[in-house]
Scaffold this active site. Structure first.
Site, mmCIF file in Angstrom:
data_model
loop_
_atom_site.group_PDB
_atom_site.id
_atom_site.type_symbol
_atom_site.label_atom_id
_atom_site.label_comp_id
_atom_site.label_asym_id
_atom_site.label_seq_id
_atom_site.Cartn_x
_atom_site.Cartn_y
_atom_site.Cartn_z
ATOM 1 N N GLU A 14 0.852 -1.199 0.000
ATOM 2 C CA GLU A 14 0.000 0.000 0.000
ATOM 3 C C GLU A 14 0.884 1.243 0.000
ATOM 4 O OE1 GLU A 14 -3.527 0.065 2.543
ATOM 5 O OE2 GLU A 14 -2.919 2.051 3.233
ATOM 6 N N GLY A 106 -14.498 5.806 5.142
ATOM 7 C CA GLY A 106 -13.636 6.953 5.404
ATOM 8 C C GLY A 106 -13.867 7.470 6.809
ATOM 9 N N HIS A 145 -13.569 -2.426 14.855
ATOM 10 C CA HIS A 145 -13.473 -1.012 14.458
ATOM 11 C C HIS A 145 -13.652 -0.166 15.718
ATOM 12 C CE1 HIS A 145 -15.045 2.832 12.733
ATOM 13 N NE2 HIS A 145 -14.017 2.621 11.933
HETATM 14 P P1 FAD Z 1 -17.630 0.641 7.576
HETATM 15 O O1 FAD Z 1 -17.513 -0.733 7.051
HETATM 16 O O2 FAD Z 1 -18.785 1.470 7.096
HETATM 17 O O3 FAD Z 1 -17.684 0.545 9.184
HETATM 18 C C1 FAD Z 1 -17.596 1.711 9.985
HETATM 19 C C2 FAD Z 1 -18.315 1.485 11.316
HETATM 20 O O4 FAD Z 1 -19.733 1.405 11.081
HETATM 21 C C3 FAD Z 1 -17.932 0.189 12.013
HETATM 22 O O5 FAD Z 1 -17.936 0.427 13.408
HETATM 23 C C4 FAD Z 1 -19.057 -0.780 11.638
HETATM 24 O O6 FAD Z 1 -19.255 -1.782 12.612
HETATM 25 C C5 FAD Z 1 -20.247 0.168 11.556
HETATM 26 N N1 FAD Z 1 -21.252 -0.275 10.557
HETATM 27 C C6 FAD Z 1 -20.992 -0.721 9.300
HETATM 28 N N2 FAD Z 1 -22.156 -1.038 8.685
HETATM 29 C C7 FAD Z 1 -23.146 -0.771 9.548
HETATM 30 C C8 FAD Z 1 -24.577 -0.895 9.498
HETATM 31 N N3 FAD Z 1 -25.189 -1.350 8.386
HETATM 32 N N4 FAD Z 1 -25.293 -0.527 10.594
HETATM 33 C C9 FAD Z 1 -24.671 -0.070 11.709
HETATM 34 N N5 FAD Z 1 -23.336 0.067 11.830
HETATM 35 C C10 FAD Z 1 -22.582 -0.294 10.762
HETATM 36 N N6 FAD Z 1 -9.489 5.840 4.995
HETATM 37 C C11 FAD Z 1 -9.373 6.795 4.025
HETATM 38 O O7 FAD Z 1 -9.899 7.915 4.195
HETATM 39 N N7 FAD Z 1 -8.675 6.572 2.868
HETATM 40 C C12 FAD Z 1 -8.086 5.381 2.611
HETATM 41 O O8 FAD Z 1 -7.464 5.217 1.551
HETATM 42 C C13 FAD Z 1 -8.184 4.343 3.592
HETATM 43 N N8 FAD Z 1 -7.640 3.125 3.369
HETATM 44 C C14 FAD Z 1 -7.821 2.120 4.287
HETATM 45 C C15 FAD Z 1 -7.327 0.837 4.016
HETATM 46 C C16 FAD Z 1 -7.506 -0.213 4.916
HETATM 47 C C17 FAD Z 1 -6.992 -1.588 4.575
HETATM 48 C C18 FAD Z 1 -8.173 0.023 6.156
HETATM 49 C C19 FAD Z 1 -8.338 -1.091 7.169
HETATM 50 C C20 FAD Z 1 -8.668 1.297 6.441
HETATM 51 C C21 FAD Z 1 -8.518 2.351 5.522
HETATM 52 N N9 FAD Z 1 -9.034 3.632 5.751
HETATM 53 C C22 FAD Z 1 -8.915 4.625 4.801
HETATM 54 C C23 FAD Z 1 -9.665 3.954 7.037
HETATM 55 C C24 FAD Z 1 -11.205 3.748 7.050
HETATM 56 O O9 FAD Z 1 -11.812 4.706 6.196
HETATM 57 C C25 FAD Z 1 -11.671 3.901 8.497
HETATM 58 O O10 FAD Z 1 -11.219 2.837 9.283
HETATM 59 C C26 FAD Z 1 -13.161 4.151 8.718
HETATM 60 O O11 FAD Z 1 -13.345 4.583 10.069
HETATM 61 C C27 FAD Z 1 -14.062 2.940 8.511
HETATM 62 O O12 FAD Z 1 -14.125 2.589 7.210
HETATM 63 P P2 FAD Z 1 -14.854 1.215 6.751
HETATM 64 O O13 FAD Z 1 -14.877 1.230 5.302
HETATM 65 O O14 FAD Z 1 -14.289 0.049 7.446
HETATM 66 O O15 FAD Z 1 -16.348 1.524 7.354
#
Ligand code: FAD
Length: 283
Positions: A14, A106, A145
């Site tokens: 990455e 994000g 998370h």
């Molecule tokens: P989600 O999957 O939406 O989860 C976020 C929270 O919401 C979790 O607590 C989950 O349990 C909860 N949740 C999910 N779905 C639901 C639902 N249906 N109902 C109720 N609660 C729910 N950030 C950036 O800005 N740019 C990047 O390039 C970037 N790259 C990353 C790469 C990796 C490999 C990782 C692990 C993280 C990266 N991040 C990046 C950080 C990421 O954006 C954050 O960790 C963010 O807080 C959560 O993103 P997510 O896509 O996991 O969210």
């Protein structure tokens, strides 16, 4: 779109676009060095809400794919984007031959308005699925998370994200492999069947550790704290100890049959080379 696995343990890197004060040439040079290692893919981050120079994500991912002939993955955090913004980006990805997207929610940038089109990453996954033929990757969290009340609740939400069309997962960094193995057990029980790559970050200085703990809540195992106490004030020793710690984690993960390793390289080709060279014959 096929996923990035060929029935083997994969290894990916990455990288992130340069901060506005840093020259783009730096990342081009880094990629030039990394390309000789031929990782299975290189992913490029995308700062939610424009915290980094986002059009550079496409530029860098395109260079990886079209100049170096290595699969590239563009990260895409949705919380500050509208459906229209995402459609434009999907067109951009297609035009540049970028077939893999890491779909994310994000983290909020306080200076930028949160849009309501993609509340969770799962909303973005479904939208991408409906609007193109992409291999869709998503994030997961062995230590849960930071906002989730429990690992069980987080895994229930992860199942929704996988069922929405996620083809493979990459974990947040972790420093204790037991957290990863326990997470894998729980995902198996939740009937989550897609490949899960272990995200490994070589921790090579003290400041990085503090950032990591505050941003993602990673636990510091005693074994790691001892390394930090002993070498933290000696930059070269800490760099080498961080590399050795990451290699140790990876050797164990491969031996236990992990689907793949995703290396958070911090744009450091030297570190990527040291780790890749140490484990390549084990893949
Ligand atoms: P989600 O999957 O939406 O989860 C976020 C929270 O919401 C979790 O607590 C989950 O349990 C909860 N949740 C999910 N779905 C639901 C639902 N249906 N109902 C109720 N609660 C729910 N950030 C950036 O800005 N740019 C990047 O390039 C970037 N790259 C990353 C790469 C990796 C490999 C990782 C692990 C993280 C990266 N991040 C990046 C950080 C990421 O954006 C954050 O960790 C963010 O807080 C959560 O993103 P997510 O896509 O996991 O969210």
């Amino acid at each position: 779109m096929k996923n990035l696995y060929n029935n083997k343990t994969i290894i990916s890197f990455e990288v992130f676009p340069p901060k506005k004060t840093t020259s783009i040439e730096n990342i081009y040079n880094t990629l030039h060095e990394m390309k000789d290692l031929s990782p299975d893919y290189i992913s490029v981050t995308f700062g939610a809400g424009g915290s980094s120079n986002n059009n550079l994500t496409v530029d860098i991912a395109s260079r990886i794919k079209n100049k170096y002939n290595i699969e590239s993955v563009a990260h895409l955090p949705g919380m500050h984007l509208t459906k229209e913004d995402v459609l434009k980006l999907l067109d951009d990805f297609k035009e540049h031959n970028i077939n893999n997207i890491l779909a994310l929610r994000g983290d909020p940038n306080p200076l930028v308005e949160v849009k309501n089109d993609f509340k969770y990453a799962s909303d973005l996954v479904s939208f991408i699925k409906e609007n193109g033929d992409f291999n869709i990757i998503a994030a997961c969290y062995p230590e849960k998370h930071i906002e989730a009340k429990s690992i069980e609740e987080d895994i229930e939400n992860l199942k929704i994200k996988v069922d929405a069309g996620t083809d493979q997962l990459i974990t947040q960094l972790f420093l204790d492999n037991n957290d990863f193995y326990s997470f894998i057990d729980k995902t198996n029980k939740a009937n989550i069947k897609v490949p899960i790559q272990a995200g490994i970050m070589p921790v090579t200085n003290k400041i990085q550790t503090e950032r990591m703990v505050s941003m993602c809540g990673a636990k510091l195992p005693t074994k790691f704290v001892k390394v930090l106490d002993k070498y933290g004030d000696n930059p070269l020793a800490m760099r080498d100890a961080g590399i050795a710690y990451a290699i140790d984690q990876i050797v164990d993960l491969i031996a236990q049959g992990v689907d793949g390793i995703h290396l958070y390289t911090m744009n450091n080709a030297y570190i990527a080379k040291q780790i890749y060279g140490a484990v390549i014959n084990m893949l």
